[in-house]
Design a protein around this motif. Structure first.
Motif, PDB file in Angstrom:
ATOM      1  N   UNK A 264       0.883  -1.108  -0.011  1.00  0.00           N
ATOM      2  CA  UNK A 264       0.089   0.097   0.104  1.00  0.00           C
ATOM      3  C   UNK A 264       0.872   1.285  -0.125  1.00  0.00           C
ATOM      4  N   UNK A 265       0.658   2.247  -1.058  1.00  0.00           N
ATOM      5  CA  UNK A 265       1.490   3.347  -1.093  1.00  0.00           C
ATOM      6  C   UNK A 265       0.318   4.605  -0.695  1.00  0.00           C
ATOM      7  N   UNK A 266       0.964   5.767  -0.642  1.00  0.00           N
ATOM      8  CA  UNK A 266       0.139   7.032  -0.383  1.00  0.00           C
ATOM      9  C   UNK A 266      -0.272   7.504  -1.937  1.00  0.00           C
ATOM     10  N   UNK A 267      -0.541   8.733  -1.746  1.00  0.00           N
ATOM     11  CA  UNK A 267      -0.860   9.410  -3.059  1.00  0.00           C
ATOM     12  C   UNK A 267       0.058  10.159  -3.757  1.00  0.00           C
ATOM     13  N   UNK A 268       1.570  10.086  -3.314  1.00  0.00           N
ATOM     14  CA  UNK A 268       2.267  10.617  -3.890  1.00  0.00           C
ATOM     15  C   UNK A 268       2.871   9.683  -5.113  1.00  0.00           C
ATOM     16  N   UNK A 269       2.782   9.889  -6.496  1.00  0.00           N
ATOM     17  CA  UNK A 269       2.998   9.163  -7.372  1.00  0.00           C
ATOM     18  C   UNK A 269       4.622   9.319  -7.728  1.00  0.00           C
ATOM     19  N   UNK A 270       5.573  10.106  -6.880  1.00  0.00           N
ATOM     20  CA  UNK A 270       6.980   9.996  -7.315  1.00  0.00           C
ATOM     21  C   UNK A 270       7.590   9.020  -6.645  1.00  0.00           C
ATOM     22  N   UNK A 271       6.844   8.394  -5.921  1.00  0.00           N
ATOM     23  CA  UNK A 271       7.426   6.957  -5.367  1.00  0.00           C
ATOM     24  C   UNK A 271       7.786   6.118  -6.402  1.00  0.00           C
ATOM     25  N   UNK A 272       7.051   6.188  -7.551  1.00  0.00           N
ATOM     26  CA  UNK A 272       7.612   5.159  -8.515  1.00  0.00           C
ATOM     27  C   UNK A 272       8.748   5.442  -9.319  1.00  0.00           C
ATOM     28  N   UNK A 273       9.071   6.679  -9.933  1.00  0.00           N
ATOM     29  CA  UNK A 273      10.315   7.103 -10.288  1.00  0.00           C
ATOM     30  C   UNK A 273      11.455   7.067  -9.548  1.00  0.00           C
ATOM     31  N   UNK A 274      11.171   7.058  -8.065  1.00  0.00           N
ATOM     32  CA  UNK A 274      12.333   7.096  -7.077  1.00  0.00           C
ATOM     33  C   UNK A 274      12.493   5.603  -6.668  1.00  0.00           C
ATOM     34  N   UNK A 275      11.767   4.803  -7.173  1.00  0.00           N
ATOM     35  CA  UNK A 275      11.649   3.039  -6.871  1.00  0.00           C
ATOM     36  C   UNK A 275      11.821   3.023  -5.289  1.00  0.00           C
ATOM     37  N   UNK A 276      10.945   3.796  -4.597  1.00  0.00           N
ATOM     38  CA  UNK A 276      11.023   3.523  -3.427  1.00  0.00           C
ATOM     39  C   UNK A 276      10.690   2.364  -2.804  1.00  0.00           C
ATOM     40  N   UNK A 277      11.523   1.646  -1.933  1.00  0.00           N
ATOM     41  CA  UNK A 277      11.077   0.400  -1.494  1.00  0.00           C
ATOM     42  C   UNK A 277      11.091  -0.795  -2.424  1.00  0.00           C
ATOM     43  N   UNK A 278      11.784  -0.476  -3.578  1.00  0.00           N
ATOM     44  CA  UNK A 278      12.191  -1.287  -4.692  1.00  0.00           C
ATOM     45  C   UNK A 278      10.630  -1.405  -5.578  1.00  0.00           C
ATOM     46  N   UNK A 279       9.917  -0.222  -5.569  1.00  0.00           N
ATOM     47  CA  UNK A 279       8.792  -0.460  -6.366  1.00  0.00           C
ATOM     48  C   UNK A 279       9.027  -0.347  -7.807  1.00  0.00           C
ATOM     49  N   UNK A 280       8.246  -1.308  -8.474  1.00  0.00           N
ATOM     50  CA  UNK A 280       8.274  -1.502  -9.859  1.00  0.00           C
ATOM     51  C   UNK A 280       7.091  -0.902 -10.525  1.00  0.00           C
ATOM     52  N   UNK A 281       5.960  -0.922 -10.050  1.00  0.00           N
ATOM     53  CA  UNK A 281       4.881  -0.656 -10.570  1.00  0.00           C
ATOM     54  C   UNK A 281       3.959   0.133  -9.706  1.00  0.00           C
ATOM     55  N   UNK A 282       2.934   0.942 -10.199  1.00  0.00           N
ATOM     56  CA  UNK A 282       2.050   1.586  -9.100  1.00  0.00           C
ATOM     57  C   UNK A 282       0.612   1.868  -9.861  1.00  0.00           C
ATOM     58  N   UNK A 283      -0.576   1.551  -9.126  1.00  0.00           N
ATOM     59  CA  UNK A 283      -1.873   1.395  -9.864  1.00  0.00           C
ATOM     60  C   UNK A 283      -2.108   3.275  -9.806  1.00  0.00           C
ATOM     61  N   UNK A 284      -3.060   3.609 -10.377  1.00  0.00           N
ATOM     62  CA  UNK A 284      -3.329   5.054 -10.499  1.00  0.00           C
ATOM     63  C   UNK A 284      -4.566   5.344 -11.401  1.00  0.00           C
ATOM     64  N   UNK A 285      -4.891   6.462 -11.544  1.00  0.00           N
ATOM     65  CA  UNK A 285      -5.943   6.953 -12.498  1.00  0.00           C
ATOM     66  C   UNK A 285      -5.218   7.622 -13.722  1.00  0.00           C
ATOM     67  N   UNK A 286      -6.068   7.337 -14.891  1.00  0.00           N
ATOM     68  CA  UNK A 286      -5.356   7.815 -15.983  1.00  0.00           C
ATOM     69  C   UNK A 286      -5.167   9.289 -16.189  1.00  0.00           C
ATOM     70  N   UNK A 287      -5.946  10.114 -15.780  1.00  0.00           N
ATOM     71  CA  UNK A 287      -6.186  11.455 -15.749  1.00  0.00           C
ATOM     72  C   UNK A 287      -5.596  12.161 -14.392  1.00  0.00           C
ATOM     73  N   UNK A 288      -5.015  11.177 -13.573  1.00  0.00           N
ATOM     74  CA  UNK A 288      -4.179  11.998 -12.438  1.00  0.00           C
ATOM     75  C   UNK A 288      -2.944  11.775 -12.304  1.00  0.00           C
ATOM     76  N   UNK A 289      -2.206  10.731 -11.786  1.00  0.00           N
ATOM     77  CA  UNK A 289      -1.038  10.369 -11.542  1.00  0.00           C
ATOM     78  C   UNK A 289      -0.063  10.591 -12.765  1.00  0.00           C
ATOM     79  N   UNK A 290      -0.448  10.043 -13.920  1.00  0.00           N
ATOM     80  CA  UNK A 290       0.548  10.342 -15.054  1.00  0.00           C
ATOM     81  C   UNK A 290       0.586  11.721 -15.264  1.00  0.00           C
ATOM     82  N   UNK A 291      -0.626  12.422 -15.111  1.00  0.00           N
ATOM     83  CA  UNK A 291      -0.430  14.019 -15.504  1.00  0.00           C
ATOM     84  C   UNK A 291       0.610  14.677 -14.522  1.00  0.00           C
ATOM     85  N   UNK A 292       0.386  14.244 -13.095  1.00  0.00           N
ATOM     86  CA  UNK A 292       1.264  14.831 -12.190  1.00  0.00           C
ATOM     87  C   UNK A 292       2.774  14.454 -12.500  1.00  0.00           C
TER      88      UNK A 292
END
Length: 371
Positions: free
Chosen positions: A189-217
């Motif tokens: 479970x992650x919070x609502x900050x999508x930057x955890x994905x490009x930072x690979x926080x905790x070894x993260x390789x993928x993250x769910x989201x909404x097409x109009x939200x996180x990708x735009x951020x």
């Protein structure tokens, strides 16, 4: 696993939960399209019938963000379209909890609300009586994001995948269909900050989201990720789907039609130019408070309307429900044991009424003014 939709918030978007009693609200002196007088777009007989329907409470899916199924209802109120059709509509912001919306609808505390087709089926399966009345697309907003080094989904086998509390059914179905070893995934479970994905926080390789939200951020922050869309894998979903309290719909079918008519008219208005979109987003900002991110919300509307444009419901006008999509959703919900076996496709189709949308079109065009 929980598959109920919980609409995420936006980083930096602290929308204020205001209740806007905008019944009969026209546009201000500076608006480009002034509202007509009450009943200006409807016959006297139908106007009287709509007035008799009384107060209609619209409940949004998530606050007053500029999503489809939200912004056009705000605009219909502010531009005076509801007033033109003799409808008394009050806007209320939802919390993002679909389960709460379905219960408020069933109890009559809300009249119409943004509820995905899947959630209508799940609600009915749980004895919550609501009725689906429209949908803009068989595509959905749920997506999966990965960093650019992931070029096929099976590379996620054994990897860490982040979510907002659960993995949406459509995303899970996409992964399974793509051949991912589901049980090998390390779900966190992650919070609502999508930057955890490009930072690979905790070894993260993928993250769910909404097409109009996180990708735009992430794009605005200069971070490039790959977006994986369930619709590209033939996974059913919906965008902009609406549901109604069945008792109200039975007693006042023409009022339900005209609520949809006004919203569709506003959808066209907000989508017709940058100026109109800025105006419509401005209405949402007025209801939400000074922290409302107008630029982000304008992008949300553009993204979602583009998905609708690229994935129209086959053989239907805008807002029309595709019965085949309902059947596919039932199959998916059975696949993940979300609904019991006695929820058949034929039974589920009975929880949707296509007549309201079909009644507001003639020869494929929205009828405005109303009869």
């Amino acid at each position: 696993m929980q598959h109920r939709l919980i609409r995420s918030g936006f980083a930096g978007l602290a929308a204020v939960a205001l209740t806007a009693a905008v019944a009969g609200c026209g546009s201000g002196s500076g608006d480009s399209t002034p509202a007509g007088s009450k009943g200006s777009a409807i016959s006297a007989k139908r106007c009287a019938e709509n007035k008799a329907a009384g107060k209609i409470t619209y409940l949004s899916g998530y606050q007053y963000q500029s999503s489809v199924s939200i912004l056009e209802y705000i605009a219909a109120a502010k531009l005076g379209y509801f007033n033109d059709l003799c409808l008394s509509v009050t806007l209320k912001p939802g919390t993002g909890d679909t389960a709460q919306n379905t219960k408020l609808l069933a109890s009559g505390q809300a009249t119409v609300s943004a509820v995905a087709e899947q959630d209508v089926i799940q609600a009915q399966a749980n004895g919550i009586d609501i009725e689906g009345i429209s949908s803009y697309s068989n595509a959905g907003l749920d997506i999966l994001m990965t960093n650019k080094d992931i070029t096929k989904l099976t590379q996620l086998d054994g990897k860490v995948v982040g979510h907002k509390g659960y993995v949406p059914a459509a995303v899970e179905a996409m992964l399974v269909k793509a051949g991912v070893a589901w049980d090998s995934l390390k779900l966190v479970k992650e919070g609502y900050d999508p930057s955890v994905l490009p930072r690979r926080q905790g070894g993260l390789e993928a993250l769910t989201g909404f097409i109009s939200n996180e990708p735009n951020q992430l794009k605005a922050a200069g971070k490039d990720v790959t977006v994986w869309k369930p619709v590209d894998y033939g996974i059913p979903s919906s965008i902009g789907a609406m549901a109604v309290n069945p008792a109200f719909a039975k007693a006042h079918p023409q009022a339900v039609e005209d609520v949809l008519r006004a919203a569709l008219h506003a959808y066209d208005y907000c989508s017709s130019s940058e100026q109109h979109l800025t105006e419509c987003v401005g209405y949402a900002a007025q209801l939400s408070g000074p922290t409302y991110d107008k630029a982000l919300n304008a992008t949300i509307w553009k993204t979602e309307t583009q998905v609708v444009k690229e994935n129209p419901t086959p053989g239907q006008p805008l807002g029309g429900i595709d019965p085949a999509n309902v059947a596919k959703l039932v199959d998916m919900l059975h696949q993940f044991k979300i609904v019991p076996a006695d929820v058949t496709a034929d039974r589920a189709k009975g929880w949707f009424d296509t007549s309201f949308i079909s009644s507001v079109y003639a020869a494929g065009k929205l009828v405005w003014p109303a009869p």
